[in-house]
Write a protein that holds these residues in place. Structure first.
Motif, PDB file in Angstrom:
ATOM      1  N   ARG A 187      21.701  -4.144  -3.034  1.00 28.42           N
ATOM      2  CA  ARG A 187      23.106  -3.822  -2.741  1.00 28.42           C
ATOM      3  C   ARG A 187      23.335  -3.651  -1.235  1.00 28.42           C
ATOM      4  O   ARG A 187      24.418  -3.925  -0.722  1.00 28.42           O
ATOM      5  N   TYR A 188      22.327  -3.181  -0.518  1.00 29.59           N
ATOM      6  CA  TYR A 188      22.448  -3.103   0.938  1.00 29.59           C
ATOM      7  C   TYR A 188      22.582  -4.505   1.525  1.00 29.59           C
ATOM      8  O   TYR A 188      23.309  -4.724   2.503  1.00 29.59           O
ATOM      9  N   ARG A 189      21.961  -5.487   0.887  1.00 23.67           N
ATOM     10  CA  ARG A 189      21.983  -6.876   1.364  1.00 23.67           C
ATOM     11  C   ARG A 189      23.386  -7.464   1.316  1.00 23.67           C
ATOM     12  O   ARG A 189      23.739  -8.316   2.145  1.00 23.67           O
ATOM     13  N   THR A 218      10.428  -0.994  -3.017  1.00 23.30           N
ATOM     14  CA  THR A 218      10.951  -1.898  -1.993  1.00 23.30           C
ATOM     15  C   THR A 218      11.006  -1.161  -0.654  1.00 23.30           C
ATOM     16  O   THR A 218      11.534  -0.062  -0.558  1.00 23.30           O
ATOM     17  N   VAL A 219      10.481  -1.821   0.388  1.00 26.02           N
ATOM     18  CA  VAL A 219      10.208  -1.141   1.657  1.00 26.02           C
ATOM     19  C   VAL A 219      11.009  -1.761   2.798  1.00 26.02           C
ATOM     20  O   VAL A 219      11.148  -2.982   2.879  1.00 26.02           O
ATOM     21  N   ARG A 233       0.826  -1.207   0.000  1.00 29.01           N
ATOM     22  CA  ARG A 233       0.000   0.000   0.000  1.00 29.01           C
ATOM     23  C   ARG A 233       0.858   1.254   0.000  1.00 29.01           C
ATOM     24  O   ARG A 233       0.542   2.249  -0.659  1.00 29.01           O
ATOM     25  N   ILE A 234       1.958   1.228   0.745  1.00 28.74           N
ATOM     26  CA  ILE A 234       2.830   2.408   0.787  1.00 28.74           C
ATOM     27  C   ILE A 234       3.486   2.637  -0.572  1.00 28.74           C
ATOM     28  O   ILE A 234       3.502   3.746  -1.103  1.00 28.74           O
ATOM     29  N   SER A 235       4.043   1.580  -1.130  1.00 31.38           N
ATOM     30  CA  SER A 235       4.744   1.735  -2.408  1.00 31.38           C
ATOM     31  C   SER A 235       3.792   2.194  -3.507  1.00 31.38           C
ATOM     32  O   SER A 235       4.202   2.868  -4.466  1.00 31.38           O
ATOM     33  N   ARG A 253      14.494  -1.724  -5.919  1.00 34.87           N
ATOM     34  CA  ARG A 253      14.921  -3.079  -5.609  1.00 34.87           C
ATOM     35  C   ARG A 253      16.425  -3.224  -5.768  1.00 34.87           C
ATOM     36  O   ARG A 253      17.086  -3.858  -4.912  1.00 34.87           O
ATOM     37  N   ASP A 254      17.000  -2.644  -6.822  1.00 33.63           N
ATOM     38  CA  ASP A 254      18.439  -2.838  -7.041  1.00 33.63           C
ATOM     39  C   ASP A 254      19.264  -2.181  -5.943  1.00 33.63           C
ATOM     40  O   ASP A 254      20.312  -2.692  -5.535  1.00 33.63           O
TER      41      ASP A 254
END
Length: 959
Positions: free
Chosen positions: A821-823, A631-632, A620-622, A816-817
């Motif tokens: 990268r944070y992952r 991506t949230v 809902r936010i996105s 998402r990309d």
């Protein structure tokens, strides 16, 4: 020095001298050898002029032409008293006779109007409190302090002329009133003044023989104190009424002078009395005498002023004072002397007077099992705004009767929120002096053998001995002790001689009214209502919380309930909340409460479990954002959201340098604090930035380095900073700023600013971060997100506050990309970020904004509010400008519209004054000179109009 002194009763008419300016100038030159410019000041019975140098126009002093009836001994007394206070109380500025070319400028003049004494005394710089503008509690207290210091300084002074008999000496008030009242042509005024005087004198007679006397100023009033601009009064002038009288008259006269000021009630004078008592302790007899003396002063003022105008119709000073003098009288008489006396006793720390207590057999039986109703602020009875319904308490009572109770009772002396009004400029009457009773069956009152039943218009009263129990019935009532079923009956227990006691009183006077009315419960055979302990909430908070965790206001009300745009304190006073963007869809919104309640009954755990509501909420936010922001991440606050946004940029770019806008606040965590440079939150903000933070100018088109059309330069200069960093090898990980300059008070960024700066940071491989913590979620009205106003799309969005409407929810949305990268740097986890309850609440908030049209309300009502605020700019020089859009507005106060010197102290004082009018407002900005106007999105047009009306009153009458 043995000449006869003035006796008012031998000279009851005192026409003011009326020398012309030309004659005064001539006599000044002839007598004192001083060629000067003079301009007339107002006076009741003397004639006063400002004397200025003819060349420089600098003030030399104030010329006082004493009324011819006053003798040389009396003038000597006045000068001695002034000199004594000046010597003994060096903290006070006191005018003295000025030395001129020929020595002290004090002499008798032979004038066209006879022999008149002339003195030039020191001109004291500053301004008096003349007029009826607002006086702050600090100013009120200072008045009491000044009176006490003068009283102490003069306590042992003696002088032969001190026996003069003045109309202002309240020892002679009864005779003065008897002299003046017969000549008062207005029958209504005469009768009212005489009735007040008779009542006051009877109470004064009980203690007058025990009141100590001394020499005193006895005219330390608003017209006779002076303060420098922005400071409390520190000067006392006009010793013309110096004489010997009761010492307590000093504070009584001072208090009376406060009563005509805007919004000031008798209870608001207590700080003056407390300040006086702390320096010159009052006896119990003096405390009992204060309010009768205040009232007698009011009568004397009103009758004397009206007489003076009849004698001297051209006396503009006396004419102008008539309305406020009569207001002093009305205010003094607005609270019974016994009630106000008890309020004063309790304030200074004396033991309370005994309350009436019922000690006879009950008047009603068969009430065992009666249900006690709580109508207070925290009672469930008032949930969901039911306190606004005048019938809510009655509905609860009838429900209790339907459930089998023989009676329902709402106790006396417990403040009631149920039925209390909203948007009131003064604290309303919310404390019941009577209990309210509902009976399941018709009931007969048992009249005691020593009692009698007295019929009244709305019921009857049982009088027995020294006490009375009054039964007031809403609707048809029997006059022979019959109480109808299922009908509200107010039962009031008083002293038999109490007179009329209101059914509801203001909380400030409740302790006073309790000397006249007690607890009626025992008269009905019900348990006595337990006394409430003194509220120690603020003291407890300050003892156990860190000092740095501040609270609004120095003396804040205890707020325990919210509903829509309203906040309610424990006394049942309702405030308009104009500052609370945390409660975005309104306080205690039922849909939000139900969502939390339902989800809490199902599941609330950490966000690593698989439950649907977190996914639905993220979706809902996105959906409210551009497609690429899909991506949230969930956290718990705005600080965490901006901290995470910065970490995401660093992880995605494998860099650490961040560019931030100056004068912004982003949070208190390590990373969010690092990019916060508001000196209001941290005076050393810029000097203490870590080396990885780089700043650009605050893009404030009103008070920044570039203003007006020149604000277009901010973006190219920020771009240059980014380019220079890249050229120096410090490639930025990202650029962060509020997409609408919230910390400065809702200042819109210059058109195209974000598009240019975002492009620059991206050109060097960095990310654009939008801090939407304050401005997102429809608050701007025209746009759901602040960056939409700039027609620019960020790479990372951080938002909080509004998203949870009070629930701690922080959200970060990115592509998402970037998230992937944070992952690579590890995992992300926030235990309660996105918890089931938080997600359910967040979903409910979005639904409310959409289904209730709250963004549209922000657009329409916000535009109306801004229009009304803009109108203030043309009327009041202190109002510099209006910033913002929708329900994110900033009203900036300045001392000078050219230099834009911030009106910091004034802004704080205006906020304090607004609180007394029932409006919650706080300052923001680096100089704390901007109102942060960000109310709940559901606020009504009527409420914003009340806010502006209240603000206009403050700007017009003072703070």
């Amino acid at each position: 020095m043995t000449e006869q002194v003035f006796d008012f009763f031998a000279n009851p008419e005192l026409p003011t001298p009326t020398l012309s300016i030309d004659e005064v100038r001539r006599l000044m030159n002839e007598t004192f050898g001083l060629a000067c410019h003079v301009s007339e000041l107002g006076s009741q019975q003397d004639q006063n002029f400002v004397v200025s140098d003819t060349a420089s126009t600098a003030p030399i002093g104030v010329l006082k032409l004493s009324n011819p009836v006053f003798t040389e001994a009396e003038i000597d007394l006045q000068d001695l008293a002034a000199a004594t206070v000046s010597e003994r109380e060096p903290t006070l500025r006191v005018p003295q006779v000025v030395d001129g070319p020929r020595g002290p400028m004090s002499a008798w003049w032979d004038t066209s109007q006879g022999r008149i004494h002339a003195r030039v005394i020191t001109h004291v710089s500053g301004a008096t409190l003349t007029g009826s503008g607002y006086l702050s509690p600090a100013t009120v207290a200072r008045m009491g302090e000044l009176a006490a210091k003068v009283s102490v300084a003069l306590a042992d002074l003696r002088h032969p002329a001190s026996v003069r008999v003045l109309q202002w000496d309240l020892r002679h008030a009864e005779r003065v009133i008897a002299t003046l009242a017969p000549d008062e042509p207005d029958t209504e005024v005469r009768q009212f003044a005489s009735a007040v005087a008779e009542s006051a004198q009877s109470r004064l007679d009980a203690v007058s023989s025990r009141l100590p006397t001394q020499l005193g100023h006895f005219d330390i009033v608003d017209d006779n104190v002076i303060g420098k601009p922005g400071a409390l009064p520190d000067a006392v002038i006009d010793f013309g009424d110096v004489s010997e009288s009761w010492a307590v008259n000093e504070i009584a006269v001072t208090v009376s002078s406060l009563l005509h000021h805007d919004g000031l009630t008798p209870a608001d004078t207590l700080p003056a009395i407390l300040a006086f008592h702390s320096i010159r302790p009052l006896s119990e007899d003096e405390v009992d005498a204060i309010w009768p003396l205040v009232a007698l002063r009011g009568v004397v003022l009103a009758l004397s002023g009206r007489q003076q105008v009849r004698l001297d119709a051209k006396n503009e000073y006396a004419n102008a004072a008539l309305e406020r003098e009569f207001l002093v009288l009305r205010q003094a008489a607005s609270v019974p002397f016994e009630v106000m006396g008890e309020c004063i006793r309790r304030a200074v720390g004396f033991a309370p007077r005994p309350r009436p207590v019922w000690d006879a057999a009950p008047l009603v039986d068969r009430l065992t099992g009666a249900v006690t109703l709580d109508a207070g602020t925290m009672s469930p009875l008032n949930d969901e705004g039911r306190w606004l319904d005048q019938g809510a308490l009655g509905d609860a009572a009838l429900a209790a009767l339907d459930g089998g109770a023989p009676a329902a009772v709402a106790p006396a002396w417990r403040p009631r929120l149920a039925g209390a009004p909203a948007r009131t400029p003064a604290a309303p009457a919310t404390v019941p002096t009577a209990l309210t009773l509902w009976l399941a069956a018709d009931t007969t009152v048992a009249v005691p053998a020593d009692g009698r039943l007295v019929p009244t218009d709305d019921g009857f009263t049982i009088v027995t001995g020294e006490h009375a129990v009054r039964f007031s019935v809403a609707g048809p009532a029997g006059d022979r002790g019959q109480l109808p079923a299922r009908t509200p009956i107010d039962v009031q227990f008083t002293r038999a001689d109490a007179g009329e006691v209101p059914l509801l009183v203001e909380p400030a006077y409740a302790v006073g009214w309790q000397t006249l009315a007690g607890d009626p419960a025992p008269s009905l055979g019900l348990p006595a209502t337990a006394d409430e302990a003194d509220d120690d909430t603020l003291a407890l908070r300050e003892r156990v919380l860190a000092d740095v965790q501040e609270h609004y206001y120095a003396r804040p009300p205890r707020i325990e309930r919210g509903w829509r745009e309203y906040l309610a304190d424990v006394d049942g006073r309702v405030y308009l909340d104009m500052v609370n963007n945390v409660a975005s869809v309104g306080h205690a919104h039922p849909r939000v409460v139900e969502a939390a309640n339902r989800q809490m009954r199902l599941l609330n755990t950490n966000s690593r479990f698989n439950y649907r509501v977190i996914a639905e909420y993220a979706d809902r936010i996105s959906a409210t954002l551009p497609d690429e922001l899909d991506t949230v991440f969930f956290v718990n606050s705005g600080s965490e959201a901006t901290d995470l946004a910065i970490r995401i940029a660093m992880a995605a770019t494998d860099r650490t340098d961040i560019v931030a806008m100056r004068e912004a606040y982003h949070g208190w965590t390590y990373a969010s604090d690092a990019v916060s440079t508001s000196i209001a939150d941290n005076p050393n903000a810029l000097a203490t930035r870590p080396s990885w933070v780089h700043t650009v100018d605050a893009a404030n088109s009103y008070r920044g380095v570039h203003r007006g059309a020149d604000a277009a330069r901010y973006a190219p200069e920020a771009v240059q900073v980014i380019d220079d960093l890249a050229a120096a090898g410090s490639l930025p990980a990202g650029f962060i700023c509020e997409s609408y300059f919230g910390n400065a008070g809702g200042v819109a960024l210059p058109d195209g600013y974000l598009a240019q700066v975002y492009a620059a940071v991206r050109r060097h491989g960095g990310l654009a971060i939008a801090d939407e913590v304050q401005v997102g979620y429809g608050r701007l009205g025209e746009w759901f997100w602040g960056f939409q106003q700039q027609q620019a799309i960020p790479d990372v969005v951080a938002v909080a506050k509004s998203v949870g409407s009070g629930q701690p929810i922080g959200v970060v949305v990115t592509r998402r990309d970037i998230a992937d990268r944070y992952r690579t740097g590890g995992y992300f986890f926030s235990s309660t970020g996105g918890s089931p309850v938080s997600s359910a609440i967040g979903m409910a908030v979005l639904e409310v904004i959409e289904k209730e049209g709250l963004q549209e309300n922000a657009r329409v009502v916000g535009a109306h509010l801004k229009g009304r605020l803009l109108a203030l700019v043309d009327q009041y020089p202190i109002v510099g400008t209006v910033h913002g859009s929708g329900f994110y507005l900033g009203l900036e106060f300045v001392r000078d519209r050219v230099t834009l010197e911030p009106a910091t102290e004034e802004t704080a004082a205006i906020c304090d004054r607004l609180l007394t009018l029932g409006v919650v407002m706080q300052p923001t900005g680096d100089y704390q000179n901007v109102f942060k106007i960000k109310p709940p999105l559901c606020i009504s047009k009527e409420s914003v109009d009340y806010f502006v009306d209240s603000l206009e009153r403050v700007l017009a009458t003072g703070w």
